[in-house]
Design a protein around this motif. Structure first.
Motif, mmCIF file in Angstrom:
data_model
loop_
_atom_site.group_PDB
_atom_site.id
_atom_site.type_symbol
_atom_site.label_atom_id
_atom_site.label_comp_id
_atom_site.label_asym_id
_atom_site.label_seq_id
_atom_site.Cartn_x
_atom_site.Cartn_y
_atom_site.Cartn_z
ATOM 1 N N LEU A 18 54.134 28.505 38.747
ATOM 2 C CA LEU A 18 53.105 29.402 39.286
ATOM 3 C C LEU A 18 52.580 30.350 38.213
ATOM 4 O O LEU A 18 51.391 30.710 38.228
ATOM 5 C CB LEU A 18 53.679 30.193 40.459
ATOM 6 C CG LEU A 18 53.886 29.394 41.749
ATOM 7 C CD1 LEU A 18 54.629 30.221 42.786
ATOM 8 C CD2 LEU A 18 52.540 28.939 42.316
ATOM 9 N N ILE A 19 53.441 30.754 37.279
ATOM 10 C CA ILE A 19 52.980 31.609 36.171
ATOM 11 C C ILE A 19 51.976 30.855 35.308
ATOM 12 O O ILE A 19 50.937 31.397 34.909
ATOM 13 C CB ILE A 19 54.188 32.086 35.329
ATOM 14 C CG1 ILE A 19 54.995 33.121 36.116
ATOM 15 C CG2 ILE A 19 53.730 32.680 34.008
ATOM 16 C CD1 ILE A 19 56.289 33.527 35.446
ATOM 17 N N VAL A 20 52.283 29.582 35.020
ATOM 18 C CA VAL A 20 51.344 28.747 34.256
ATOM 19 C C VAL A 20 50.036 28.578 35.028
ATOM 20 O O VAL A 20 48.938 28.675 34.461
ATOM 21 C CB VAL A 20 51.970 27.371 33.940
ATOM 22 C CG1 VAL A 20 50.933 26.445 33.305
ATOM 23 C CG2 VAL A 20 53.174 27.532 33.025
ATOM 24 N N SER A 21 50.148 28.332 36.333
ATOM 25 C CA SER A 21 48.946 28.156 37.164
ATOM 26 C C SER A 21 48.077 29.403 37.150
ATOM 27 O O SER A 21 46.844 29.316 37.081
ATOM 28 C CB SER A 21 49.352 27.818 38.603
ATOM 29 O OG SER A 21 50.131 26.640 38.642
ATOM 30 N N TYR A 22 48.721 30.574 37.212
ATOM 31 C CA TYR A 22 47.964 31.829 37.185
ATOM 32 C C TYR A 22 47.227 31.993 35.858
ATOM 33 O O TYR A 22 46.070 32.448 35.821
ATOM 34 C CB TYR A 22 48.906 33.004 37.417
ATOM 35 C CG TYR A 22 48.229 34.349 37.334
ATOM 36 C CD1 TYR A 22 47.468 34.833 38.396
ATOM 37 C CD2 TYR A 22 48.327 35.123 36.187
ATOM 38 C CE1 TYR A 22 46.834 36.061 38.320
ATOM 39 C CE2 TYR A 22 47.694 36.348 36.097
ATOM 40 C CZ TYR A 22 46.945 36.810 37.169
ATOM 41 O OH TYR A 22 46.316 38.021 37.089
ATOM 42 N N LEU A 27 42.124 31.778 32.763
ATOM 43 C CA LEU A 27 41.250 31.186 31.750
ATOM 44 C C LEU A 27 39.955 30.688 32.381
ATOM 45 O O LEU A 27 38.876 30.782 31.777
ATOM 46 C CB LEU A 27 41.975 30.045 31.039
ATOM 47 C CG LEU A 27 41.164 29.279 29.973
ATOM 48 C CD1 LEU A 27 40.775 30.225 28.843
ATOM 49 C CD2 LEU A 27 41.956 28.100 29.440
ATOM 50 N N LEU A 28 40.032 30.157 33.587
ATOM 51 C CA LEU A 28 38.824 29.683 34.275
ATOM 52 C C LEU A 28 37.816 30.811 34.473
ATOM 53 O O LEU A 28 36.607 30.568 34.518
ATOM 54 C CB LEU A 28 39.209 29.077 35.628
ATOM 55 C CG LEU A 28 39.931 27.728 35.588
ATOM 56 C CD1 LEU A 28 40.309 27.298 37.005
ATOM 57 C CD2 LEU A 28 39.058 26.665 34.935
ATOM 58 N N LEU A 60 43.120 34.431 44.500
ATOM 59 C CA LEU A 60 43.940 35.179 45.451
ATOM 60 C C LEU A 60 45.175 34.398 45.850
ATOM 61 O O LEU A 60 46.290 34.951 45.892
ATOM 62 C CB LEU A 60 43.100 35.505 46.698
ATOM 63 C CG LEU A 60 43.841 36.211 47.839
ATOM 64 C CD1 LEU A 60 44.351 37.573 47.394
ATOM 65 C CD2 LEU A 60 42.938 36.343 49.067
ATOM 66 N N ILE A 61 45.011 33.116 46.122
ATOM 67 C CA ILE A 61 46.139 32.287 46.563
ATOM 68 C C ILE A 61 47.188 32.169 45.456
ATOM 69 O O ILE A 61 48.389 32.396 45.674
ATOM 70 C CB ILE A 61 45.652 30.898 47.006
ATOM 71 C CG1 ILE A 61 44.804 31.014 48.277
ATOM 72 C CG2 ILE A 61 46.831 29.963 47.244
ATOM 73 C CD1 ILE A 61 44.111 29.730 48.671
ATOM 74 N N VAL A 62 46.738 31.799 44.250
ATOM 75 C CA VAL A 62 47.673 31.593 43.140
ATOM 76 C C VAL A 62 48.345 32.904 42.744
ATOM 77 O O VAL A 62 49.567 32.957 42.534
ATOM 78 C CB VAL A 62 46.939 30.979 41.927
ATOM 79 C CG1 VAL A 62 47.877 30.891 40.721
ATOM 80 C CG2 VAL A 62 46.407 29.593 42.280
ATOM 81 N N SER A 63 47.553 33.985 42.669
ATOM 82 C CA SER A 63 48.111 35.285 42.293
ATOM 83 C C SER A 63 49.147 35.766 43.303
ATOM 84 O O SER A 63 50.228 36.245 42.930
ATOM 85 C CB SER A 63 46.976 36.309 42.165
ATOM 86 O OG SER A 63 47.486 37.596 41.911
ATOM 87 N N SER A 64 48.829 35.630 44.590
ATOM 88 C CA SER A 64 49.758 36.086 45.636
ATOM 89 C C SER A 64 51.045 35.274 45.618
ATOM 90 O O SER A 64 52.155 35.832 45.709
ATOM 91 C CB SER A 64 49.086 35.985 47.008
ATOM 92 O OG SER A 64 47.920 36.778 47.069
ATOM 93 N N PHE A 128 57.193 35.031 29.141
ATOM 94 C CA PHE A 128 56.752 33.651 29.379
ATOM 95 C C PHE A 128 55.295 33.618 29.818
ATOM 96 O O PHE A 128 54.489 32.817 29.326
ATOM 97 C CB PHE A 128 57.640 32.992 30.432
ATOM 98 C CG PHE A 128 57.224 31.585 30.764
ATOM 99 C CD1 PHE A 128 57.544 30.536 29.923
ATOM 100 C CD2 PHE A 128 56.493 31.311 31.920
ATOM 101 C CE1 PHE A 128 57.150 29.235 30.223
ATOM 102 C CE2 PHE A 128 56.096 30.033 32.221
ATOM 103 C CZ PHE A 128 56.423 28.986 31.369
ATOM 104 N N SER A 129 54.941 34.512 30.748
ATOM 105 C CA SER A 129 53.564 34.572 31.238
ATOM 106 C C SER A 129 52.586 34.907 30.116
ATOM 107 O O SER A 129 51.520 34.276 29.978
ATOM 108 C CB SER A 129 53.456 35.610 32.361
ATOM 109 O OG SER A 129 52.121 35.767 32.782
ATOM 110 N N LEU A 130 52.949 35.888 29.298
ATOM 111 C CA LEU A 130 52.080 36.297 28.201
ATOM 112 C C LEU A 130 51.963 35.204 27.139
ATOM 113 O O LEU A 130 50.904 35.037 26.521
ATOM 114 C CB LEU A 130 52.600 37.584 27.573
ATOM 115 C CG LEU A 130 52.570 38.826 28.482
ATOM 116 C CD1 LEU A 130 53.257 39.996 27.806
ATOM 117 C CD2 LEU A 130 51.147 39.194 28.853
ATOM 118 N N THR A 131 53.051 34.460 26.927
ATOM 119 C CA THR A 131 53.008 33.368 25.949
ATOM 120 C C THR A 131 52.034 32.278 26.385
ATOM 121 O O THR A 131 51.247 31.770 25.569
ATOM 122 C CB THR A 131 54.420 32.767 25.755
ATOM 123 O OG1 THR A 131 55.307 33.796 25.319
ATOM 124 C CG2 THR A 131 54.394 31.655 24.723
#
Length: 434
Positions: A18-22, A27-28, A60-64, A128-131
C-alpha cells in the motif's frame, strides 16, 4: 524490524504494498498536472472534471487504506511488545522480579514501548515510503530534465550532511528524556505509597520540593529533546521551500531556452516534492531510528527470560525438607546460618526471633522467592526443582495478606475450577470457623 513483525508478516507486506501504491498515485498527480497544461485538456472542462474526480477517488481510497493498515500494524507490534514483556516478567521468580523498581517497569510498558513504535517502527515505514517516492520522482524528473534532478540531489546531499552533524545530540537527548521520565514516575509512585506518612508527619512541603526538582528536570529534558527536533525540522522545511523555488527559477531558465514546456515544469515542480522531502526528512528519520535502537534492544532483552531452567518436575507429595547447610547474608551481614535441620510432613514448627533476624527470609527461601544452596525437598536439590510443580504441594499465609487484583471468587479459588455449590460450602465453612 523483522524481529518486531515476525508474527505479523502478512500485515507487514500488505503495508509495504500500500505504501508503494500510494507513491505511484502521488506520481500520477505530477503526470496529470503536466498533461492538463500541455495536452490542452483545459479545453474540455467536463473531461477535466471527470479525470480529477477519478484521481481524487483513487487517491482517497489508497491513502485511507495505507494509513489504516499501517496503524493496525503499529498497534499489533505494540500489543506484541507488551505481551512479551508481561509474560517475561510473570515467568520470573520473585527475587528476579524485585530487582527492578516498579517505576522502571511502568516506564518500559508506557514510554519505552511508545518510543519504539513512534520513533523506530514509524520511522522505518516512513523511510521505506520516502525511498519509493524518491525513486519514482527521480525517474520522472530525469525523463524531463537531468539538470534539475542533479541540482535537487546536490541540494539534498547538503541537507543530509547538515542533519548528520546532530545525530549524537539527538540520541543523547532522547535517552536523557527517558531517564527523566523514569525518575518522575518513581516520584509519583512514592507519593502514592507514602501519602499517609507524608500527611501525618507534615512533610507536604518537603515532598513537594522534591517533586518540583523532578518535574523541572522532566520539563527541561522534554524541551531539550522535542525543541531541538523542532528546530531541525524548521531548518529542513526552510531548505525544502528554498529548493522548491530554486527549482522553479531553474525551470524558467530552461523554458526560456526551449528545454522545457510550462506543463513539464509544473509536473517537475509537483514531482520535486517526491525527491526533496524524502532526502530532507531521511536524516531526521535515521537519527530517530538510531536514538531508539538502544530502547528497542533493552525491551527485546527484557522480553527474554534469562533465568536458569528448572528441569526437575516435582510430581510427589512433600515428605520432608532437609536443610544441610543454609547460609544467607545481606551484604556483609549474615542473616541465616542453619545446619542439619529437618522439617517433616505433618509436624508443627515455631520460628521465633526479633525483627530482622531472618524469619521472613527463611520462608522466602523455602518458597523459592530467594535463592540459596543446601536445601533438599524429598532429597532433591530445591534450586533445581521446577517452582510451579513444587508450589502446588504446599500452602502458607504471608504476613502481608493483600487481596489479588481478581474477583472475590478468583481470590478464593486462585484460578482453580470449582463449582458454585462447592465454593458456597467453602465460604460457609470459613465463616463458621471464624
Amino acid at each position: 524490524m523483522f524481529k518486531l513483525v515476525q508474527n505479523h508478516k502478512v500485515l507487514y507486506f500488505i503495508s509495504l504494498i500500500l505504501i508503494v501504491s500510494y507513491s505511484v498515485v502521488d506520481l500520477l498527480k505530477s503526470i496529470l498536472m503536466s498533461y492538463i497544461f500541455d495536452d490542452h485538456l483545459l479545453d474540455s472542462i467536463l473531461s477535466l472534471i471527470v479525470i480529477v474526480l477519478i484521481f481524487l477517488g483513487v487517491y482517497l481510497i489508497v491513502s485511507s487504506l495505507q494509513q489504516y493498515v499501517v496503524e493496525v500494524l503499529k498497534n499489533k507490534i505494540r500489543y506484541s511488545l507488551n505481551k512479551n514483556l508481561y509474560q517475561s516478567y510473570a515467568s520470573r521468580n520473585i527475587e528476579s522480579f524485585q530487582k527492578k523498581d516498579s517505576s522502571e517497569i511502568l516506564n518500559e510498558f508506557n514510554n519505552e514501548v511508545n518510543v519504539v513504535i513512534d520513533n523506530y517502527v514509524s520511522s522505518k515505514l516512513n523511510v521505506f515510503s520516502l525511498t519509493i517516492s524518491l525513486i519514482l520522482g527521480s525517474l520522472y524528473i530525469a525523463n524531463l530534465s537531468v539538470e534539475i534532478l542533479m541540482f535537487l540531489l546536490f541540494c539534498a546531499f547538503i541537507t543530509i550532511l547538515i542533519n548528520s552533524i546532530f545525530k549524537n545530540s539527538l540520541k543523547k537527548n532522547q535517552m536523557n528524556y527517558l531517564d527523566s521520565m523514569k525518575q518522575w514516575l518513581c516520584s509519583i509512585k512514592n507519593l502514592c505509597r507514602c501519602f499517609n506518612d507524608i500527611k501525618i508527619l507534615n512533610l507536604e512541603k518537603v515532598f513537594c520540593d522534591g517533586l518540583d526538582i523532578e518535574n523541572k528536570n522532566l520539563e527541561q529534558s522534554t524541551l531539550k529533546n522535542n525543541g531541538f527536533i523542532k528546530i531541525l525540522t524548521s531548518i529542513n522545511s526552510f531548505i525544502s521551500q528554498a529548493m522548491f523555488f530554486l527549482t522553479l527559477l531553474f525551470g524558467i531558465v530552461l523554458i526560456h531556452y526551449n528545454r522545457l514546456t510550462v506543463g513539464q515544469l509544473l509536473g517537475i515542480a509537483q514531482a520535486s516534492n517526491m525527491v526533496i522531502m524524502p532526502i530532507v526528512n531521511y536524516a531526521n528519520l535515521r537519527n530517530m531510528i538510531q536514538s531508539s535502537k538502544p530502547v528497542l534492544q533493552k525491551l527485546l532483552d527484557n522480553s527474554i527470560c534469562s533465568e536458569e531452567k528448572e528441569p526437575i518436575i516435582f510430581d510427589e507429595q512433600i515428605h520432608d525438607i532437609k536443610i544441610k547447610h543454609l547460609s544467607y547474608s545481606y551484604g556483609v551481614r549474615q542473616i541465616l546460618d542453619l545446619n542439619n535441620l529437618v522439617i517433616d510432613q505433618g509436624k508443627k514448627y515455631l520460628v521465633i526471633g526479633k525483627s530482622g533476624d531472618g524469619k521472613s527470609t527463611f520462608l522466602d527461601i523455602l518458597t523459592k522467592q530467594k535463592k540459596a544452596d543446601g536445601i533438599y525437598v524429598n532429597n532433591k536439590d530445591l534450586k533445581d526443582v521446577q517452582f510451579s510443580t513444587y508450589a502446588d504441594k504446599f500452602s502458607y499465609v504471608n504476613q502481608d495478606n493483600d487481596l489479588l487484583p481478581f474477583s472475590f471468587e478468583q481470590n478464593i479459588t486462585l484460578g482453580r475450577k470449582m463449582s458454585k455449590y462447592s465454593l458456597k460450602d467453602l465460604v460457609t465453612m470459613m465463616l463458621a470457623y471464624k
